[in-house]
Write a protein that holds these residues in place. Structure first.
Motif, PDB file in Angstrom:
ATOM      1  N   ARG A 106       1.159  -3.336 -18.121  1.00  0.00           N
ATOM      2  CA  ARG A 106       0.890  -4.406 -17.161  1.00  0.00           C
ATOM      3  C   ARG A 106       0.068  -3.875 -15.995  1.00  0.00           C
ATOM      4  O   ARG A 106       0.229  -2.733 -15.558  1.00  0.00           O
ATOM      5  N   THR A 107      -0.785  -4.712 -15.454  1.00  0.00           N
ATOM      6  CA  THR A 107      -1.612  -4.306 -14.323  1.00  0.00           C
ATOM      7  C   THR A 107      -0.768  -4.129 -13.061  1.00  0.00           C
ATOM      8  O   THR A 107       0.385  -4.577 -12.989  1.00  0.00           O
ATOM      9  N   SER A 108      -1.340  -3.484 -12.081  1.00  0.00           N
ATOM     10  CA  SER A 108      -0.647  -3.213 -10.821  1.00  0.00           C
ATOM     11  C   SER A 108      -0.290  -4.516 -10.113  1.00  0.00           C
ATOM     12  O   SER A 108      -1.035  -5.496 -10.157  1.00  0.00           O
ATOM     13  N   ILE A 109       0.832  -4.524  -9.395  1.00  0.00           N
ATOM     14  CA  ILE A 109       1.302  -5.730  -8.712  1.00  0.00           C
ATOM     15  C   ILE A 109       0.316  -6.179  -7.645  1.00  0.00           C
ATOM     16  O   ILE A 109       0.112  -7.367  -7.422  1.00  0.00           O
ATOM     17  N   HIS A 110      -0.376  -5.236  -7.002  1.00  0.00           N
ATOM     18  CA  HIS A 110      -1.310  -5.627  -5.933  1.00  0.00           C
ATOM     19  C   HIS A 110      -2.519  -6.370  -6.508  1.00  0.00           C
ATOM     20  O   HIS A 110      -3.134  -7.196  -5.819  1.00  0.00           O
ATOM     21  N   TRP A 301      -8.108  -1.499 -14.819  1.00  0.00           N
ATOM     22  CA  TRP A 301      -7.060  -2.324 -14.190  1.00  0.00           C
ATOM     23  C   TRP A 301      -6.284  -3.136 -15.228  1.00  0.00           C
ATOM     24  O   TRP A 301      -5.405  -3.894 -14.883  1.00  0.00           O
ATOM     25  N   LYS A 353      -7.611  -1.364  -2.377  1.00  0.00           N
ATOM     26  CA  LYS A 353      -6.262  -0.797  -2.514  1.00  0.00           C
ATOM     27  C   LYS A 353      -6.116   0.077  -3.760  1.00  0.00           C
ATOM     28  O   LYS A 353      -5.017   0.536  -4.072  1.00  0.00           O
ATOM     29  N   THR A 354      -7.217   0.275  -4.462  1.00  0.00           N
ATOM     30  CA  THR A 354      -7.168   1.063  -5.686  1.00  0.00           C
ATOM     31  C   THR A 354      -7.331   2.546  -5.374  1.00  0.00           C
ATOM     32  O   THR A 354      -8.262   2.940  -4.683  1.00  0.00           O
ATOM     33  N   GLU A 357      -3.818   6.935  -8.108  1.00  0.00           N
ATOM     34  CA  GLU A 357      -2.425   6.699  -8.482  1.00  0.00           C
ATOM     35  C   GLU A 357      -2.247   5.351  -9.176  1.00  0.00           C
ATOM     36  O   GLU A 357      -1.305   5.153  -9.952  1.00  0.00           O
ATOM     37  N   THR A 358      -3.175   4.406  -8.900  1.00  0.00           N
ATOM     38  CA  THR A 358      -3.097   3.087  -9.540  1.00  0.00           C
ATOM     39  C   THR A 358      -3.111   3.218 -11.056  1.00  0.00           C
ATOM     40  O   THR A 358      -2.476   2.432 -11.772  1.00  0.00           O
ATOM     41  N   GLU A 361       0.150   5.878 -14.309  1.00  0.00           N
ATOM     42  CA  GLU A 361       1.151   5.553 -15.333  1.00  0.00           C
ATOM     43  C   GLU A 361       0.470   5.188 -16.653  1.00  0.00           C
ATOM     44  O   GLU A 361       0.865   5.660 -17.723  1.00  0.00           O
ATOM     45  N   LYS A 362      -0.561   4.340 -16.578  1.00  0.00           N
ATOM     46  CA  LYS A 362      -1.283   3.944 -17.785  1.00  0.00           C
ATOM     47  C   LYS A 362      -1.848   5.168 -18.503  1.00  0.00           C
ATOM     48  O   LYS A 362      -1.687   5.331 -19.723  1.00  0.00           O
TER      49      LYS A 362
END
Length: 952
Positions: A106-110, A301, A353-354, A357-358, A361-362
Motif C-alpha cells: 500500500r502507498t504511504s498514508i501521506h 509511490w 514530503k517524500t 524512507e518513504t 519498506e517496499k
C-alpha cells in the motif's frame, strides 16, 4: 537462449481473495477483447441487414493493429483464456507488474491524504492547462533537481497521463520522414508500439547480460546513420532490473554527442532500488548531450492507476528549443488528453514530503522476494536467473528450452504453463506476496520437471554469454504499462489563466540560451534531431491556442480584473460545486486502496456495466458492457474514433459551428474533413440536404453534437430520426457527442441518438465532465449502439479496441467510484445547476438588448454557452470576430471566444457557466466597448434601434 516476460493488470486485492477471483478475473478479461469473429446471432442479424440491400461504407482502420499486436496486454489476454476453473489451483498472475493489489505494498498514508484533501477542497474538479498546472510542474522540477547539477525549471516540465503518454508525445514529436530511433532489447513494449503507430523507424540495440545488462555502445554506433535522432534508455532497467553506473551513463552521453542524437531516459523506477548501485539521473550529463526524462509516481509511490507522469527537458544549451523539439512536444500535448488535476494539485505535497524512507519498506520486501526466487530457482530445471536484479519489480529468467520436451519457444512454454498450472508469467514479477511466490515456484518446479528431457535434471546456472540477439524473445512484448486513474480537478479559474503563459514553449530563445547555443555550436557538433510538425496544424485549430493569445493581450494596467468568458468550466465557481455523494464515492475508493492499481485498456467491468445501465435508462435497444469503452474524458473518445476510421481516402462530416477537437484529431490522423452547416434560421437544425450533396463513396461517418455545443439547442425526436434515415441512405455511421445530456434547462427533452441504432449504427460519446461538473476527473466513455452487429463485421469495434490498447487508460480511481456515482444520479441532482444556467441565460439575453452590434439569435436551452452574432458592419475599426475579441481583451480584460475558433466567422461565444455577478460586470464592459467602436451615423443609429426592438 530465450528470455520471456509477461504482465497482467490485476483485479484482485491480495493473494487469499485471489482464490478466486479466478472466475471474476478471467471472465472479466474476456470482456476486454472484441472478437474478430461474429457469433451465430451476429452473423444472422448482419445477413438480415444485408437483405435490406444496404451498403455500409465505413471500415475499421488497421493503423493501430500492428502497434497493438506488440503490446503486452494482448498476449496476456491469450494466456488468461487458457486458465481454467476446472483446474483446482488458484490463478497466479506472475506476469503483471502492479504490486498495488497486495496489502503489503500500500502507498504511504501521506500520499492518500494529500489527494483526499484536494477532493474535499473541490480544487481538483476543473480543467487544467495542457502542460499541467504550474504548482505541479514546479514540484516536479524541484524533485528532479535534488540530484541534478544543471537544474530544470517548471517551463521544462510537462505533466502527462502516466509515463505512457509521455512516451507517446516524445515519439510522435520526433517522427519525421526517414527518421529512426534506437530502442533497447529487451525493452518496454510501449516504445515500439508508439514508434510503429507514428511511422518512426526503430532499430534495436542489445543490452549485454554478460556485462550486467549494460548498453552495447559499439552496436549503437554501428547501426546509427544520418537519420538517427535519438536513443532510448531505461534506468533503472525494466525488465532486467539493473541500475546503470555514473561512468556508463557518461559514456552513453558521449556516444549520443558523437552521433548527434538526444537521449530519452525512462526513469520511472528511480525510487524502486534495493541493490548496492545508486541511481544516477541521465540529466546529469545534459551538457554533453540533450536529455529528455520520462518519470512518474506510478512505481515508486505504488499508485500506477492514478496515471500521473511527466516529461522533463534536461537541456541547458537550449538545443531542444532551437531544433523545434520542445515546440513539437507542446503541440502534441495540446491535442492529447489532459492529466487529472486532482492529482496535480496533490503532487506538491506528495513530493515535498517524500524521502528515501518513504520507499524503504517496499524496497525491503522486494529485496527479500528476490532472494527467495533466486534461491528456489536453483532447484528448478531449465529456468535460470542470470543476474539477481537490484531494482524494478521483476526478475528476468532464461529458459533452457533445449533441455525440455514438447516446448517450442517461450510463448509455447507460457501457454502450457497457464493451461496446466493456472500460472501466468514469465519475466517473473517479485512485486507480490511471498506466499504467492512460494506457491508459484512450486508449480513451476513441477511443470519443468515433468518436461525435462532427463528426469531430475537441474539446469546449469552458468550465465550464457552468447550475443544478446536472441533476446528478442520472438515476442517483443516487454511490459506494457497501463491505466490512468485519476479523480478530480479544479483550476481556480483566475489561477489557471494567470499561469497560462507558462504552458507555451517559446519559439524564440532568450539571450542567455542563444549565447549557450553559440558556444555549443562552436564545438562543431551536428545534431540530427528536429521536431516533427505533424501536430502543429492540428494544434493550431484547438481553442487553447486562440484563448492563450487573447490572455496575452490582457493587462494589469487596466484597473479591471480579468473576466474569462471564453472557457466552459463552471466547476471553478462555488455555486456549481458537484454533489457531495460524487465526492464521497471517490474518497471512499481512495481510502480503500482499490483505485491505486492498473486497469484493463477498455476499462473495469463494473464501470462499463454502470455506464451501460445508465445509458440504457433512455434506450429501447439496450447496450451491454461489451459495447462500452472507458476513456480519458470525451476528448480521448474523439481521438480513438477518428483514428479508428482514418482509412486511406476516407472523409467525415463535422458540423459548423462545432467543438474544435474533432477537426484537430481529424487533421492529425489524416482523415479528410467536410463541414455541414447548422441552420440558425431553423433552430440550428442540421442541413441534411447539404450533407447529401457533399457525400461520396468515401464518406464514412457524420458527427452530431446533441445537446449542441456551442449553439445550445436540443434536437427533437423527429429530426434525429431523419438524421438516422439519411445516414442509412448514405451508408454511414452517426457519431453522437452527448456529453451535455444532463445540462438541459429548456423545454425540449433530450433524446439519445442511440434510440435509432436499428436504422443506422450509432457511436455515442459521453462522460461525467459536464453534467456532474467534474471535467478535471477525465472520465468518459464510448458506447456502441449497434443492435445489428455492423461495427464488428466491418472491423470498427476491433479498431477501437486496438487504439485503446496503445493509448493511456482511464483512471481506475474514478472508474471504481463510477457505479456508485451513476446509480445515485437522477434528474433532481442536476436541477440546481440547470436552474442557475437558465437564470444566467435570461440575464444575458435581457442585457444584450441594450448592447449594440451583439445579437442573440436564439436563446439556448442547454450547455453552458450563448452564441452571439456580431454586426460588424455597424462598427468602426473592427475587421472580424478575432479582431473584435482581441481588442475587447486589450481594452476591457474581457475574454470571449471568437466564432472562428468554432468554424463560424463573425460570431462570438459567451460562457454562461459563471456566477451572475461576473456576467453583470462582463456585459457592462461589453456594452461600453461596443458603444466606443460603434459607427456614429444616422444609418447605424437606426439599425441599433431596430436591434433593440428585436428586428435584427
Amino acid at each position: 537462449m530465450i528470455y520471456f516476460f509477461y504482465k497482467y493488470f490485476l483485479l484482485a486485492s491480495s493473494y487469499k481473495p485471489l482464490r478466486l477471483q479466478t472466475l471474476q478475473t478471467m471472465s472479466y478479461y474476456n470482456h476486454l477483447i472484441v472478437p474478430t469473429l461474429q457469433t451465430e446471432t451476429e452473423a444472422q442479424t448482419q445477413t438480415q441487414d444485408a437483405s435490406d440491400n444496404n451498403v455500409w461504407r465505413f471500415r475499421g482502420s488497421d493503423t493501430a493493429a500492428k502497434a497493438s499486436s506488440v503490446m503486452m496486454r494482448v498476449n496476456v489476454y491469450k494466456l488468461f483464456d487458457l486458465c481454467s476453473l476446472e483446474n483446482k489451483k488458484n490463478l497466479l498472475p506472475l506476469g503483471h507488474g502492479d504490486p498495488v493489489v497486495y496489502l503489503c505494498f500500500r502507498t504511504s498514508i501521506h500520499v492518500g491524504n494529500a489527494v483526499v484533501d484536494v477532493i474535499r477542497s473541490g480544487k481538483g474538479n476543473s480543467y487544467g492547462p495542457a502542460a499541467g498546472i504550474l504548482p505541479a510542474r514546479q514540484a516536479v522540477a524541484d524533485y528532479v533537481n535534488r540530484d541534478l547539477t544543471n537544474k530544470v525549471t517548471s517551463s521544462d516540465v510537462y505533466m502527462t497521463v502516466g509515463c505512457n503518454q509521455g512516451t507517446e508525445v516524445v515519439i510522435h514529436s520526433l517522427a519525421r520522414p526517414n527518421a529512426n530511433i534506437l530502442l533497447p532489447r529487451p525493452s518496454y513494449a510501449h516504445f515500439e508500439a508508439r514508434s510503429i503507430f507514428s511511422g518512426l523507424e526503430f532499430r534495436k540495440y542489445d543490452l549485454l547480460p554478460e556485462k550486467e545488462w549494460e548498453i552495447d555502445l559499439q552496436g549503437i554506433e554501428a547501426m546509427s546513420d544520418e537519420n538517427t535522432v535519438a536513443m532510448v534508455i531505461i534506468n533503472p532497467n525494466n525488465p532486467c532490473g539493473n541500475v546503470y553506473s555514473h561512468d556508463h551513463l557518461k559514456k552513453v552521453a558521449e556516444t549520443a554527442r558523437k552521433l548527434g542524437i538526444m537521449v530519452i531516459a525512462d526513469e520511472v523506477y528511480r525510487e524502486t532500488i534495493y541493490g548496492d548501485n545508486p541511481f544516477v539521473p541521465m540529466g546529469k550529463f545534459s551538457l554533453i548531450a540533450p536529455v529528455i526524462t520520462l518519470g512518474s509516481i506510478s512505481k515508486g509511490w505504488i499508485v500506477p492507476g492514478w496515471r500521473i507522469g511527466w516529461i522533463a527537458l534536461n537541456d541547458p544549451r537550449g538545443l531542444l528549443k532551437s531544433t523545434g523539439v520542445a515546440q513539437s512536444i507542446q503541440h502534441n500535448i495540446d491535442i492529447n488528453p489532459d492529466v487529472t488535476t486532482v492529482f496535480q494539485f496533490a503532487l506538491p505535497e506528495i513530493l515535498e514530503k517524500t524521502t528515501k524512507e518513504t520507499f524503504a519498506e517496499k524496497n525491503l520486501i522486494l529485496k527479500q522476494n528476490v532472494e527467495l526466487v533466486c534461491d528456489r530457482l536453483k532447484d528448478i530445471p531449465c529456468v535460470v536467473c542470470t543476474k539477481k536484479p537490484e531494482s524494478c519489480t521483476y526478475l528476468l529468467a532464461k529458459l533452457e528450452l533445449s533441455l525440455m520436451e514438447d516446448i517450442e519457444d517461450d510463448m509455447d512454454f507460457c501457454m502450457k504453463l497457464a493451461k496446466e498450472e493456472n500460472l501466468t508469467w514469465i519475466r517473473i514479477t517479485i512485486g507480490v506476496e511471498a506466499q504467492m511466490l512460494e506457491d508459484a515456484l512450486e508449480r513451476l518446479n513441477g511443470f519443468c520437471k515433468q518436461r525435462a528431457k532427463t528426469p531430475g535434471l537441474i539446469a546449469s546456472k552458468v550465465v550464457d554469454t552468447e550475443p544478446a540477439a536472441a533476446l528478442d524473445c520472438g515476442r517483443r512484448l516487454l511490459l506494457d504499462e497501463e491505466q490512468l486513474a485519476l479523480i478530480h480537478h479544479h483550476v481556480s479559474h483566475l489561477y489557471a489563466l494567470s499561469h497560462h503563459s507558462h504552458l507555451l514553449v517559446s519559439a524564440l530563445q532568450t539571450e542567455e540560451e542563444a549565447e549557450r547555443q553559440t558556444q555549443y555550436e562552436s564545438d562543431n557538433n551536428v545534431w540530427r534531431f528536429k521536431g516533427s510538425d505533424t501536430a502543429a496544424k492540428a494544434s493550431s485549430v484547438t481553442m487553447r491556442v486562440i484563448v492563450y493569445k487573447l490572455f496575452d493581450l490582457c493587462t494589469p494596467d487596466i484597473k479591471k480584473p480579468l473576466l474569462p468568458l471564453a472557457h466552459g468550466d463552471p466547476s471553478v465557481y462555488p455555486c456549481y460545486r458537484t454533489s457531495i455523494h460524487v465526492e464521497n464515492a471517490v474518497s471512499d475508493v481512495l481510502r480503500s486502496g482499490k483505485g491505486n492499481s492498473y486497469g484493463p485498456a477498455a476499462g473495469f467491468l463494473p464501470a462499463r456495466q454502470a455506464v451501460a445501465d445508465f445509458v440504457n435508462r433512455d434506450l429501447t435497444n439496450k447496450v451491454t458492457p461489451n459495447d462500452v469503452y472507458m476513456t480519458v474524458g470525451c476528448n480521448q473518445g474523439i481521438e480513438v474514433l477518428m483514428q479508428a476510421l482514418a482509412a486511406p481516402n476516407a472523409n467525415i462530416f463535422l458540423p459548423r459551428p462545432s467543438y474544435p477537437h474533432y477537426e484537430a484529431r481529424c487533421v492529425y490522423s489524416g482523415l479528410e474533413v467536410r463541414k455541414y452547416d447548422l441552420l440558425p434560421e431553423n433552430e440550428w437544425e442540421i442541413d441534411l440536404q447539404g450533407i447529401e450533396a457533399m457525400a461520396d463513396e468515401n464518406t464514412v461517418a457524420m458527427v452530431i453534437i446533441n445537446p449542441n455545443n456551442p449553439c445550445g439547442n436540443v434536437y427533437s425526436y423527429d429530426h434525429l430520426k431523419k438524421v438516422a434515415e439519411m445516414a442509412r441512405k448514405l451508408g454511414i455511421m452517426v457519431i453522437t457527442d452527448e456529453v451535455y445530456s444532463q445540462t438541459i434547462f429548456g423545454d425540449n427533452p433530450f433524446v439519445p441518438m442511440g434510440e435509432f441504432g436499428s436504422i443506422a449504427p450509432v457511436i455515442t460519446l459521453g462522460g461525467i465532465s459536464k453534467g456532474w461538473i467534474v471535467p478535471g476527473w477525465r472520465i468518459g466513455w464510448i458506447a456502441l449502439n449497434d443492435p445489428k452487429g455492423i461495427f464488428k463485421s466491418t472491423g470498427v469495434a476491433q479498431s477501437i479496441q486496438q487504439n485503446l490498447d496503445i493509448t493511456p487508460d482511464a483512471n481506475t480511481l474514478v472508474q471504481n467510484a463510477l457505479p456508485q456515482i451513476l446509480e445515485k444520479s437522477n434528474k433532481e441532482m442536476f436541477a440546481k445547476k440547470n436552474s442557475i444556467l437558465k437564470q444566467n441565460v435570461d440575464l444575458v439575453c435581457d442585457k444584450l438588448m441594450d448592447i449594440p452590434c451583439v445579437v442573440c439569435t436564439k436563446k439556448p436551452e442547454s450547455c453552458t454557452y450563448l452564441l452571439t452574432k456580431l454586426e460588424l458592419q455597424l462598427m468602426e475599426d473592427i475587421e472580424d470576430d478575432m479582431d473584435f475579441c482581441m481588442k475587447l481583451a486589450a481594452e476591457e480584460n474581457l475574454v470571449l471566444l471568437p466564432g472562428v475558433a468554432l468554424g463560424l466567422k463573425n460570431w462570438a461565444r459567451i460562457t454562461i457557466g459563471v456566477e451572475g455577478r461576473m456576467l453583470e460586470d462582463a456585459l457592462e464592459r461589453l456594452k461600453g466597448f461596443c458603444q466606443r467602436h460603434l459607427k456614429k451615423t444616422e444609418a447605424s443609429l437606426q439599425s441599433l434601434k431596430l436591434s433593440e426592438n428585436g428586428e435584427i
